[in-house]
Write a protein that holds these residues in place. Sequence first.
Motif, PDB file in Angstrom:
ATOM      1  N   LYS A   1     -64.021  -2.555 -13.593  1.00  0.00           N
ATOM      2  CA  LYS A   1     -63.475  -3.688 -14.356  1.00  0.00           C
ATOM      3  C   LYS A   1     -64.346  -4.927 -14.183  1.00  0.00           C
ATOM      4  O   LYS A   1     -65.183  -5.008 -13.284  1.00  0.00           O
TER       5      LYS A   1
ATOM      6  N   ASP B   1     -62.754  -9.823 -23.610  1.00  0.00           N
ATOM      7  CA  ASP B   1     -61.329  -9.494 -23.679  1.00  0.00           C
ATOM      8  C   ASP B   1     -60.744  -9.805 -22.295  1.00  0.00           C
ATOM      9  O   ASP B   1     -61.092  -9.148 -21.310  1.00  0.00           O
ATOM     10  N   TYR B   2     -59.856 -10.807 -22.237  1.00  0.00           N
ATOM     11  CA  TYR B   2     -59.324 -11.231 -20.939  1.00  0.00           C
ATOM     12  C   TYR B   2     -58.577 -10.106 -20.219  1.00  0.00           C
ATOM     13  O   TYR B   2     -58.451 -10.118 -18.992  1.00  0.00           O
ATOM     14  N   ASP B   3     -58.096  -9.121 -20.975  1.00  0.00           N
ATOM     15  CA  ASP B   3     -57.400  -7.990 -20.344  1.00  0.00           C
ATOM     16  C   ASP B   3     -58.345  -7.141 -19.490  1.00  0.00           C
ATOM     17  O   ASP B   3     -57.890  -6.328 -18.684  1.00  0.00           O
ATOM     18  N   ASP B   4     -59.665  -7.301 -19.684  1.00  0.00           N
ATOM     19  CA  ASP B   4     -60.632  -6.552 -18.877  1.00  0.00           C
ATOM     20  C   ASP B   4     -60.866  -7.185 -17.502  1.00  0.00           C
ATOM     21  O   ASP B   4     -61.625  -6.644 -16.694  1.00  0.00           O
TER      22      ASP B   4
ATOM     23  N   PRO C   1     -58.930  -8.004 -14.273  1.00  0.00           N
ATOM     24  CA  PRO C   1     -57.608  -7.770 -13.679  1.00  0.00           C
ATOM     25  C   PRO C   1     -57.118  -8.862 -12.728  1.00  0.00           C
ATOM     26  O   PRO C   1     -55.917  -9.090 -12.647  1.00  0.00           O
TER      27      PRO C   1
ATOM     28  N   LYS D   1     -59.363 -14.488 -13.738  1.00  0.00           N
ATOM     29  CA  LYS D   1     -59.108 -14.683 -15.170  1.00  0.00           C
ATOM     30  C   LYS D   1     -58.889 -16.174 -15.468  1.00  0.00           C
ATOM     31  O   LYS D   1     -59.406 -16.705 -16.446  1.00  0.00           O
TER      32      LYS D   1
END
Length: 177
Positions: free
Chosen positions: A70, A155-158, A160, A165
């Motif tokens: 990640k 993509d901020y979801d990448d 964790p 973030k």
Amino acid sequence: MNRTHPLKVLKYCPKCGSAEFNTSGDRSLKCASCGFHFFINSAAAVAALVTIDSGKLMLVTRGVEPNYGKLDLPGGFIDPLESAEEAVKRELKEELGLEVKTLKYLGSAPNEYVFSEYTVFTLDMAFQVSAESVEGLKPMDDILDYKFYSEEELDYDDIPAPSIKNFVKDYFQSIKA
Ligand SMILES: [Zn+2]
């Protein structure tokens, strides 16, 4: 309390081995046999926001657990008796072969994660870094790869880790203002 919390996991005194190692308040354990008093503290860590003139920000791909594969900011734990600034310089050298030109403290955020079925508490300190050069960097040590991102490419979801973030979001917000 989570079953991985240190107060739940630690059963024996690390000094004398006694099983009379009891919770004392909400963040320490005390040994009834030898008196050893163990505190659960946050570990200090640094995160580097390496930026280039275009405003793009470096993110790295983690090569270690937790969150193998990640995205993350380069950085890591501060060694005992090391300053945060020294840790930033050392980690960037170890992970990328990068030489720091300037660095500026941005702020801190707490984080927690589970490693070896044990909750680790950290305090992550963010620094904005400009490099002497970003040519010829090589991912080493705890990272698999690196890349410079604009916010649109990300993509901020990448990412964790919540603290990391937020550092990244704050950075891109700051350059829009
Ligand atoms: Zn003991």
